[in-house]
Design a protein around this motif. Structure first.
Motif, PDB file in Angstrom:
ATOM      1  N   VAL A  14      -3.086 -20.421   7.190  1.00 14.23           N
ATOM      2  CA  VAL A  14      -2.733 -21.272   6.043  1.00 14.23           C
ATOM      3  C   VAL A  14      -3.023 -22.736   6.360  1.00 14.23           C
ATOM      4  O   VAL A  14      -3.621 -23.457   5.548  1.00 14.23           O
ATOM      5  CB  VAL A  14      -1.252 -21.091   5.668  1.00 14.23           C
ATOM      6  CG1 VAL A  14      -0.836 -22.125   4.614  1.00 14.23           C
ATOM      7  CG2 VAL A  14      -1.008 -19.688   5.135  1.00 14.23           C
ATOM      8  N   LEU A  15      -2.607 -23.204   7.542  1.00 14.31           N
ATOM      9  CA  LEU A  15      -2.819 -24.612   7.894  1.00 14.31           C
ATOM     10  C   LEU A  15      -4.304 -24.926   8.050  1.00 14.31           C
ATOM     11  O   LEU A  15      -4.761 -26.015   7.662  1.00 14.31           O
ATOM     12  CB  LEU A  15      -2.062 -24.951   9.175  1.00 14.31           C
ATOM     13  CG  LEU A  15      -0.541 -24.785   9.106  1.00 14.31           C
ATOM     14  CD1 LEU A  15       0.105 -25.262  10.396  1.00 14.31           C
ATOM     15  CD2 LEU A  15       0.040 -25.530   7.909  1.00 14.31           C
ATOM     16  N   ALA A  16      -5.070 -23.986   8.610  1.00 14.14           N
ATOM     17  CA  ALA A  16      -6.517 -24.190   8.705  1.00 14.14           C
ATOM     18  C   ALA A  16      -7.128 -24.281   7.310  1.00 14.14           C
ATOM     19  O   ALA A  16      -8.056 -25.071   7.072  1.00 14.14           O
ATOM     20  CB  ALA A  16      -7.155 -23.051   9.495  1.00 14.14           C
ATOM     21  N   ALA A  17      -6.610 -23.479   6.383  1.00 12.86           N
ATOM     22  CA  ALA A  17      -7.098 -23.539   5.007  1.00 12.86           C
ATOM     23  C   ALA A  17      -6.791 -24.895   4.385  1.00 12.86           C
ATOM     24  O   ALA A  17      -7.632 -25.480   3.688  1.00 12.86           O
ATOM     25  CB  ALA A  17      -6.467 -22.414   4.179  1.00 12.86           C
ATOM     26  N   VAL A  18      -5.597 -25.424   4.636  1.00 12.42           N
ATOM     27  CA  VAL A  18      -5.232 -26.739   4.107  1.00 12.42           C
ATOM     28  C   VAL A  18      -6.200 -27.800   4.628  1.00 12.42           C
ATOM     29  O   VAL A  18      -6.748 -28.607   3.860  1.00 12.42           O
ATOM     30  CB  VAL A  18      -3.781 -27.104   4.495  1.00 12.42           C
ATOM     31  CG1 VAL A  18      -3.489 -28.570   4.152  1.00 12.42           C
ATOM     32  CG2 VAL A  18      -2.799 -26.184   3.777  1.00 12.42           C
ATOM     33  N   VAL A  19      -6.438 -27.806   5.938  1.00 10.92           N
ATOM     34  CA  VAL A  19      -7.324 -28.808   6.537  1.00 10.92           C
ATOM     35  C   VAL A  19      -8.733 -28.681   5.978  1.00 10.92           C
ATOM     36  O   VAL A  19      -9.363 -29.670   5.586  1.00 10.92           O
ATOM     37  CB  VAL A  19      -7.333 -28.670   8.073  1.00 10.92           C
ATOM     38  CG1 VAL A  19      -8.410 -29.571   8.684  1.00 10.92           C
ATOM     39  CG2 VAL A  19      -5.970 -29.020   8.649  1.00 10.92           C
ATOM     40  N   ASN A  20      -9.256 -27.450   5.933  1.00  8.57           N
ATOM     41  CA  ASN A  20     -10.633 -27.259   5.464  1.00  8.57           C
ATOM     42  C   ASN A  20     -10.787 -27.601   3.987  1.00  8.57           C
ATOM     43  O   ASN A  20     -11.802 -28.177   3.583  1.00  8.57           O
ATOM     44  CB  ASN A  20     -11.079 -25.820   5.715  1.00  8.57           C
ATOM     45  CG  ASN A  20     -11.517 -25.597   7.150  1.00  8.57           C
ATOM     46  OD1 ASN A  20     -11.186 -26.387   8.028  1.00  8.57           O
ATOM     47  ND2 ASN A  20     -12.236 -24.521   7.396  1.00  8.57           N
ATOM     48  N   ILE A  77      -3.669 -32.282  15.188  1.00  7.60           N
ATOM     49  CA  ILE A  77      -4.650 -31.201  15.067  1.00  7.60           C
ATOM     50  C   ILE A  77      -5.343 -31.287  13.710  1.00  7.60           C
ATOM     51  O   ILE A  77      -6.537 -30.989  13.587  1.00  7.60           O
ATOM     52  CB  ILE A  77      -3.981 -29.830  15.260  1.00  7.60           C
ATOM     53  CG1 ILE A  77      -3.479 -29.705  16.705  1.00  7.60           C
ATOM     54  CG2 ILE A  77      -4.956 -28.689  14.948  1.00  7.60           C
ATOM     55  CD1 ILE A  77      -2.604 -28.501  16.947  1.00  7.60           C
ATOM     56  N   GLY A  78      -4.614 -31.721  12.679  1.00  6.03           N
ATOM     57  CA  GLY A  78      -5.228 -31.927  11.373  1.00  6.03           C
ATOM     58  C   GLY A  78      -6.279 -33.022  11.415  1.00  6.03           C
ATOM     59  O   GLY A  78      -7.345 -32.902  10.796  1.00  6.03           O
ATOM     60  N   VAL A  79      -5.999 -34.101  12.173  1.00  4.16           N
ATOM     61  CA  VAL A  79      -6.993 -35.165  12.344  1.00  4.16           C
ATOM     62  C   VAL A  79      -8.236 -34.602  13.013  1.00  4.16           C
ATOM     63  O   VAL A  79      -9.374 -34.839  12.571  1.00  4.16           O
ATOM     64  CB  VAL A  79      -6.417 -36.331  13.178  1.00  4.16           C
ATOM     65  CG1 VAL A  79      -7.504 -37.349  13.500  1.00  4.16           C
ATOM     66  CG2 VAL A  79      -5.262 -36.999  12.439  1.00  4.16           C
ATOM     67  N   TYR A  80      -8.031 -33.859  14.091  1.00  4.64           N
ATOM     68  CA  TYR A  80      -9.163 -33.238  14.789  1.00  4.64           C
ATOM     69  C   TYR A  80      -9.923 -32.303  13.851  1.00  4.64           C
ATOM     70  O   TYR A  80     -11.152 -32.315  13.795  1.00  4.64           O
ATOM     71  CB  TYR A  80      -8.656 -32.468  16.007  1.00  4.64           C
ATOM     72  CG  TYR A  80      -9.705 -31.610  16.664  1.00  4.64           C
ATOM     73  CD1 TYR A  80     -10.567 -32.134  17.626  1.00  4.64           C
ATOM     74  CD2 TYR A  80      -9.850 -30.269  16.318  1.00  4.64           C
ATOM     75  CE1 TYR A  80     -11.536 -31.347  18.229  1.00  4.64           C
ATOM     76  CE2 TYR A  80     -10.812 -29.476  16.916  1.00  4.64           C
ATOM     77  CZ  TYR A  80     -11.656 -30.022  17.869  1.00  4.64           C
ATOM     78  OH  TYR A  80     -12.623 -29.231  18.442  1.00  4.64           O
ATOM     79  N   GLY A  81      -9.182 -31.483  13.097  1.00  2.00           N
ATOM     80  CA  GLY A  81      -9.822 -30.531  12.198  1.00  2.00           C
ATOM     81  C   GLY A  81     -10.585 -31.204  11.080  1.00  2.00           C
ATOM     82  O   GLY A  81     -11.643 -30.714  10.661  1.00  2.00           O
ATOM     83  N   GLY A  82     -10.078 -32.323  10.578  1.00  2.00           N
ATOM     84  CA  GLY A  82     -10.793 -33.050   9.537  1.00  2.00           C
ATOM     85  C   GLY A  82     -12.061 -33.703  10.056  1.00  2.00           C
ATOM     86  O   GLY A  82     -13.024 -33.870   9.311  1.00  2.00           O
ATOM     87  N   TYR A  83     -12.059 -34.040  11.355  1.00  2.00           N
ATOM     88  CA  TYR A  83     -13.225 -34.680  11.962  1.00  2.00           C
ATOM     89  C   TYR A  83     -14.236 -33.654  12.449  1.00  2.00           C
ATOM     90  O   TYR A  83     -15.436 -33.797  12.245  1.00  2.00           O
ATOM     91  CB  TYR A  83     -12.761 -35.549  13.134  1.00  2.00           C
ATOM     92  CG  TYR A  83     -13.868 -36.395  13.740  1.00  2.00           C
ATOM     93  CD1 TYR A  83     -14.255 -37.584  13.131  1.00  2.00           C
ATOM     94  CD2 TYR A  83     -14.498 -36.015  14.917  1.00  2.00           C
ATOM     95  CE1 TYR A  83     -15.258 -38.379  13.682  1.00  2.00           C
ATOM     96  CE2 TYR A  83     -15.496 -36.805  15.472  1.00  2.00           C
ATOM     97  CZ  TYR A  83     -15.873 -37.970  14.858  1.00  2.00           C
ATOM     98  OH  TYR A  83     -16.870 -38.739  15.404  1.00  2.00           O
ATOM     99  N   PHE A  84     -13.733 -32.591  13.090  1.00  2.00           N
ATOM    100  CA  PHE A  84     -14.599 -31.538  13.621  1.00  2.00           C
ATOM    101  C   PHE A  84     -13.754 -30.285  13.757  1.00  2.00           C
ATOM    102  O   PHE A  84     -12.808 -30.254  14.538  1.00  2.00           O
ATOM    103  CB  PHE A  84     -15.180 -31.952  14.973  1.00  2.00           C
ATOM    104  CG  PHE A  84     -16.204 -30.995  15.517  1.00  2.00           C
ATOM    105  CD1 PHE A  84     -17.410 -30.832  14.865  1.00  2.00           C
ATOM    106  CD2 PHE A  84     -15.957 -30.281  16.661  1.00  2.00           C
ATOM    107  CE1 PHE A  84     -18.365 -29.942  15.364  1.00  2.00           C
ATOM    108  CE2 PHE A  84     -16.903 -29.402  17.170  1.00  2.00           C
ATOM    109  CZ  PHE A  84     -18.116 -29.229  16.520  1.00  2.00           C
ATOM    110  N   THR A  85     -14.088 -29.229  13.010  1.00  2.00           N
ATOM    111  CA  THR A  85     -13.155 -28.119  12.814  1.00  2.00           C
ATOM    112  C   THR A  85     -13.062 -27.125  13.962  1.00  2.00           C
ATOM    113  O   THR A  85     -12.149 -26.303  13.993  1.00  2.00           O
ATOM    114  CB  THR A  85     -13.539 -27.327  11.544  1.00  2.00           C
ATOM    115  OG1 THR A  85     -14.883 -26.854  11.695  1.00  2.00           O
ATOM    116  CG2 THR A  85     -13.446 -28.200  10.315  1.00  2.00           C
TER     117      THR A  85
END
Length: 254
Positions: A186-192, A150-158
């Motif tokens: 928190v995890l969304a904040a880390v990714v963003n 999910i972090g990979v996905y979020g880093g590519y397209f949030t």
């Protein structure tokens, strides 16, 4: 940038920050807005990631009571999120722009579907929690792997990474949904933050857009954490789906 474009981006940031704190999928508001205003998809994605990062931090702070006592768990989950975000940004920066433009409608479509099915997932998760109250407290290796992806996905397209995160944590953990929502923020904040930091140095970015989204999403993050639970989720979901479908049409016709 005209004054009404600036106002529209600011309001989109407030809205996205609120939705991200409550449900996730705020990118389905800001990304289509930026594309509709004429920004290229890659610039819209990178500017969006940086601009919404303060909002995700704001939302996480707003859930500080639900996060109490979860410090070690947050550190554990933040590691795969961090490395996943780095992998996603590497994909975005290494693939040609036309590849991103081709895949974005598909990603938006997936995000819209996740928003639509989220209530059914929540019901299924609640039933599973009742049947398996002794599930592992930390979710095990499977949860760590899913958080990384999910972090990979979020880093590519949030878009909709929060919905994905709530789904997988709900299936593998026994915490209340409010506590899981705090972890999700928190995890969304880390990714963003990770993705936004990389993009700030090496990717095309519109800094006026970043500033407007940062201010708007910070305000929205606090609104979402304080009063978001009182908003009708069905209404928010309908609007997100409509905006997402409009984005798909806009991207396909570009």
């Amino acid at each position: 940038m005209s004054w009404w474009h600036a106002l529209l981006i600011l309001l989109a940031g407030v809205w996205a920050g609120t939705i991200n704190a409550v449900v996730g999928s705020g990118t389905l508001v800001t990304f289509p807005t930026l594309v509709a205003l004429g920004y290229p998809p890659v610039t819209a994605t990178t500017s969006n990631a940086i601009g919404l990062a303060p909002g995700t931090i704001s939302g996480a702070i707003g859930y500080r009571h639900e996060l109490a006592g979860q410090g070690r768990r947050l550190v554990r989950y933040s590691v795969p999120s961090l490395f996943g975000a780095l992998g996603g940004t590497a994909l975005l920066l290494s693939l040609p722009p036309n590849a991103f433009e081709a895949v974005v409608p598909v990603l938006v479509g997936i995000a819209v579907v996740l928003v639509i099915v989220q209530p059914r997932v929540a019901v299924w998760v609640a039933r599973r929690r009742e049947r398996h109250p002794d599930a592992p407290a930390h979710g095990g290796p499977l949860l760590m792997a899913l958080i990384f992806l999910i972090g990979v996905y979020g880093g590519y397209f949030t878009a909709a990474q929060g919905v994905m995160m709530m789904a997988v944590m709900g299936m593998l953990l026994t915490d209340s949904l409010q506590r899981l929502n705090g972890i999700k923020n928190v995890l969304a904040a880390v990714v963003n933050v990770v993705a936004g930091t990389v993009y700030a140095f090496v990717a095309p970015v519109s800094w006026p857009v970043v500033g407007l989204l940062a201010v708007g999403s910070t305000v929205g993050g606090q609104l979402g954490a304080r009063i978001g639970r009182r908003l009708p989720p069905a209404a928010l979901r309908v609007v997100i789906v409509v905006v997402g479908l409009a984005a798909i049409v806009q991207l396909v016709l570009r």
